[in-house]
Design a protein around this motif. Structure first.
Motif, PDB file in Angstrom:
ATOM      1  N   GLY A 104      37.561  53.927   9.581  1.00 33.91           N
ATOM      2  CA  GLY A 104      36.948  54.157   8.283  1.00 33.91           C
ATOM      3  C   GLY A 104      35.486  54.510   8.400  1.00 33.91           C
ATOM      4  N   ILE A 105      34.915  54.886   7.268  1.00 35.48           N
ATOM      5  CA  ILE A 105      33.489  55.215   7.217  1.00 35.48           C
ATOM      6  C   ILE A 105      32.799  54.304   6.207  1.00 35.48           C
ATOM      7  N   ASP A 106      31.517  54.124   6.406  1.00 37.62           N
ATOM      8  CA  ASP A 106      30.696  53.336   5.498  1.00 37.62           C
ATOM      9  C   ASP A 106      30.210  54.268   4.392  1.00 37.62           C
ATOM     10  N   ALA A 118      30.802  54.965  11.203  1.00 36.16           N
ATOM     11  CA  ALA A 118      32.252  54.809  11.269  1.00 36.16           C
ATOM     12  C   ALA A 118      32.594  53.501  11.972  1.00 36.16           C
ATOM     13  N   HIS A 119      33.824  53.048  11.757  1.00 38.81           N
ATOM     14  CA  HIS A 119      34.267  51.788  12.355  1.00 38.81           C
ATOM     15  C   HIS A 119      35.778  51.853  12.565  1.00 38.81           C
ATOM     16  N   TYR A 136      33.984  49.272   4.925  1.00 39.26           N
ATOM     17  CA  TYR A 136      34.359  50.637   5.296  1.00 39.26           C
ATOM     18  C   TYR A 136      35.530  51.131   4.462  1.00 39.26           C
TER      19      TYR A 136
END
Length: 143
Positions: A104-106, A118-119, A136
């Motif tokens: 996912g992205i923040d 991103a994470h 995220y």
């Protein structure tokens, strides 16, 4: 389990995680994300993170989660990309539970015009194994 056996078991688990981490380090440089996920027993998913589990995991799985986090905390790869490596190793150690890999992205980093944050994290049974995943927004699998 007697103390000597427990220490030997823990040592084997740490060694297993180190070997997996070395393989992941090699593969993350050569393979695309779908192939990486499949190789380490994860499905790519796009689910919002659920709450971290309290009693969801069997004891053996909880022990593996703790070991992976402890070993990967000192893994000498780039700190900003450690989450993907940790997630792949964790997925391999929890393969029996059919884990999902979520990336996912923040959204705050996008809104602020900053570098995209991103994470990657592991989800088992609809529950995230990473308490930081809540901030995220998951990317759609295949996007």
């Amino acid at each position: 389990m007697r103390k000597g056996r427990a220490v030997a078991h823990r040592g084997r688990e740490v060694l297993t995680v180190l070997v997996l981490a070395a393989r992941v380090e090699r593969d993350v440089r050569r393979l695309p994300l779908p192939a990486l996920a499949a190789r380490y027993g994860l499905r790519l998913a796009a689910e919002p993170p659920g709450e971290p589990p309290d009693t969801l995991l069997p004891r053996w799985a909880g022990d593996r989660v703790r070991t992976v986090w402890q070993v990967m905390r000192v893994w000498p790869s780039a700190r900003e990309r450690l989450c993907l490596r940790r997630s792949l190793v964790l997925g391999a150690r929890l393969r029996e539970l059919e884990p999902d890999l979520v990336v996912g992205i923040d959204p705050d980093s996008v809104a602020a015009g900053q570098q995209l944050a991103a994470h990657a994290w592991v989800v088992v049974g609809g529950h995230s194994l990473d308490s930081t995943a809540r901030r995220y927004v998951p990317l759609q699998a295949g996007s």
